[in-house]
Design an enzyme around this catalytic site. Structure first.
Site, PDB file in Angstrom:
ATOM      1  N   LYS A  85      42.747  34.765  38.808  1.00  0.00           N
ATOM      2  CA  LYS A  85      41.791  33.746  39.245  1.00  0.00           C
ATOM      3  C   LYS A  85      40.500  33.792  38.417  1.00  0.00           C
ATOM      4  CE  LYS A  85      41.890  35.478  43.431  1.00  0.00           C
ATOM      5  NZ  LYS A  85      42.930  36.501  43.195  1.00  0.00           N
ATOM      6  N   THR A  86      39.932  34.988  38.275  1.00  0.00           N
ATOM      7  CA  THR A  86      38.698  35.115  37.498  1.00  0.00           C
ATOM      8  C   THR A  86      38.959  34.727  36.040  1.00  0.00           C
ATOM      9  OG1 THR A  86      37.965  36.892  38.948  1.00  0.00           O
ATOM     10  CG2 THR A  86      36.870  36.737  36.821  1.00  0.00           C
ATOM     11  N   ASP A 100      33.193  34.099  43.576  1.00  0.00           N
ATOM     12  CA  ASP A 100      34.350  34.921  43.913  1.00  0.00           C
ATOM     13  C   ASP A 100      34.311  35.205  45.417  1.00  0.00           C
ATOM     14  OD1 ASP A 100      36.622  36.243  43.246  1.00  0.00           O
ATOM     15  OD2 ASP A 100      35.664  37.828  42.088  1.00  0.00           O
ATOM     16  N   THR A 143      41.249  35.336  47.943  1.00  0.00           N
ATOM     17  CA  THR A 143      42.566  35.919  48.205  1.00  0.00           C
ATOM     18  C   THR A 143      43.052  35.465  49.583  1.00  0.00           C
ATOM     19  OG1 THR A 143      41.379  37.831  49.046  1.00  0.00           O
ATOM     20  CG2 THR A 143      42.246  38.005  46.820  1.00  0.00           C
ATOM     21  N   ARG A 180      47.517  42.538  36.673  1.00  0.00           N
ATOM     22  CA  ARG A 180      46.593  43.673  36.715  1.00  0.00           C
ATOM     23  C   ARG A 180      47.353  44.984  36.956  1.00  0.00           C
ATOM     24  NH1 ARG A 180      42.652  42.783  40.818  1.00  0.00           N
ATOM     25  NH2 ARG A 180      41.199  41.840  39.345  1.00  0.00           N
TER      26      ARG A 180
END
Ligand SMILES: Nc1ncnc2c1ncn2[C@@H]1O[C@H](COP(=O)(O)OP(=O)(O)OP(=O)(O)O)[C@@H](O)[C@H]1O
Ligand SMILES: [Mg+2]
Length: 333
Positions: free
Chosen positions: A61-62, A106, A155, A214
């Protein structure tokens, strides 16, 4: 504020974060739609509409927010829901934006409701309605803010208020990745980190990466350390397998904690159904951790299913753990 958030970011994320759309592997539909929005806005010489990205931690997302800002050549400001405590914090952020800036919030589901109310007119009309003073003497002052694009990330889509959600021009869900995408990501990471990796080690690493970029990058880094200390510094298939068992990660990426959760459902709750609260208490885990970290992957594997009465362990979970269900505990799925 930018520094605070950036500092909290995982250094490995920063090193390996894709800088181009080509390096952003997978999520093809989302990428296509985002590129259309951005290209059309560029042609009209307007900031693109506000966009919301939701999905599990570590799915990108980031990263996509950075790519969007780069694509439109805009200034990128980054903050988070809990960092904006008061209306004044929001006013300071918004009035300091440049025309066309991308503002990334965020964990936007953690924005407090008061701040949210101030955000609505800013998103819709690029205005802030500040209230000065209190009681009968209170006055409203309207401040113009530069036109900007808000990119929200969460999230927890379900925790976002519906008025806020409806103010985004586009909502995008990021899904778990295919193993082939994860392998491609691992190839790139190994190249950037200069880790010699044999071809047949990649599928082993990808298989246990929880379909999450990640996680894949973290595993690669841990396995590299193992290869350096216990091997010749080269990641072979054997080294990868040995490292993973050393790290207590099984061949499909389950950790001791995941297994503990499955075992709790099976042995303490007769295979379920069990509510989130009961499961958290029985495993001494935070409810949020179960919701964000363990459960999505266990559900994706088909090991846990949610029913109206709670979570249950499936036949696949029993099979993976090598447990034969007792007669009175036949799994439903
Ligand atoms: N599509 C992708 N292609 C290649 N690498 C990716 C991709 N998505 C994510 N990554 C890698 O995973 C890392 C984590 O991604 P990112 O920080 O964007 O996740 P996130 O969704 O913002 O997670 P969180 O919810 O924890 O903030 C990135 O730094 C990058 O290295
Ligand atoms: Mg992020």
């Amino acid at each position: 504020m930018q520094e605070n958030i950036q500092n909290k970011e995982d250094p490995l994320d920063l090193t390996l974060r894709p800088k181009t759309w080509d390096d952003y592997v997978g999520q093809e539909k989302v990428k296509d739609n985002v590129k259309i929005i951005v290209t059309a806005a560029k042609q009209r010489q307007e900031p693109p509409s506000h966009m919301l990205f939701y999905g599990n931690p570590g799915l990108g997302k980031t990263t996509i927010a950075h790519l969007i800002a780069d694509e439109i050549g805009a200034d990128f400001k980054i903050t988070s829901g809990p960092a904006i405590e008061r209306a004044g914090d929001l006013a300071a952020i918004l009035t300091n934006l440049e025309h066309g800036s991308v503002l990334f919030i965020d964990e936007i589901h953690r924005l407090n409701r008061v701040v949210e109310e101030y955000l609505y007119p800013a998103m819709e009309d690029f205005q802030l309605n500040l209230i000065l003073g209190s009681g009968p003497m209170a006055k409203t002052m309207t401040l113009e803010v530069p036109k900007f694009t808000l990119i929200g990330a969460t999230t927890r889509l379900a925790s976002l208020s519906s008025p806020l959600r409806s103010r985004f021009g586009a909502n995008f869900g990021l899904n778990f990745y295919e193993n082939s995408d994860i392998e491609q990501i691992l190839h790139r990471s190994a190249r950037i980190l200069d880790i010699e990796t044999e071809q047949d080690a990649f599928p082993v690493l990808a298989e246990c990466s929880r379909y999450t970029p990640r996680t894949a990058n973290h595993i690669l880094q841990r396995v590299r350390d193992f290869a350096q200390v216990k091997g010749q510094g080269i990641i072979t298939k054997q080294i990868a397998q040995d490292a993973l068992s050393h790290l207590e990660i099984d061949n499909i990426g389950l950790t001791a904690n995941d297994t503990r959760i499955l075992q709790a459902i099976i042995s303490k709750f007769g295979g379920g159904p069990v509510g989130l609260q009961g499961l958290a208490a029985a495993t001494a885990e935070e409810q949020n951790t179960i919701l964000d970290i363990y459960e999505p992957y266990l559900m994706r594997l088909g090991f846990v299913a949610r029913t109206p009465k709670g979570r249950i362990a499936t036949k696949l979970a029993y099979k993976h753990l090598n447990i034969i269900p007792p007669k009175n505990q036949t799994p439903l799925f």
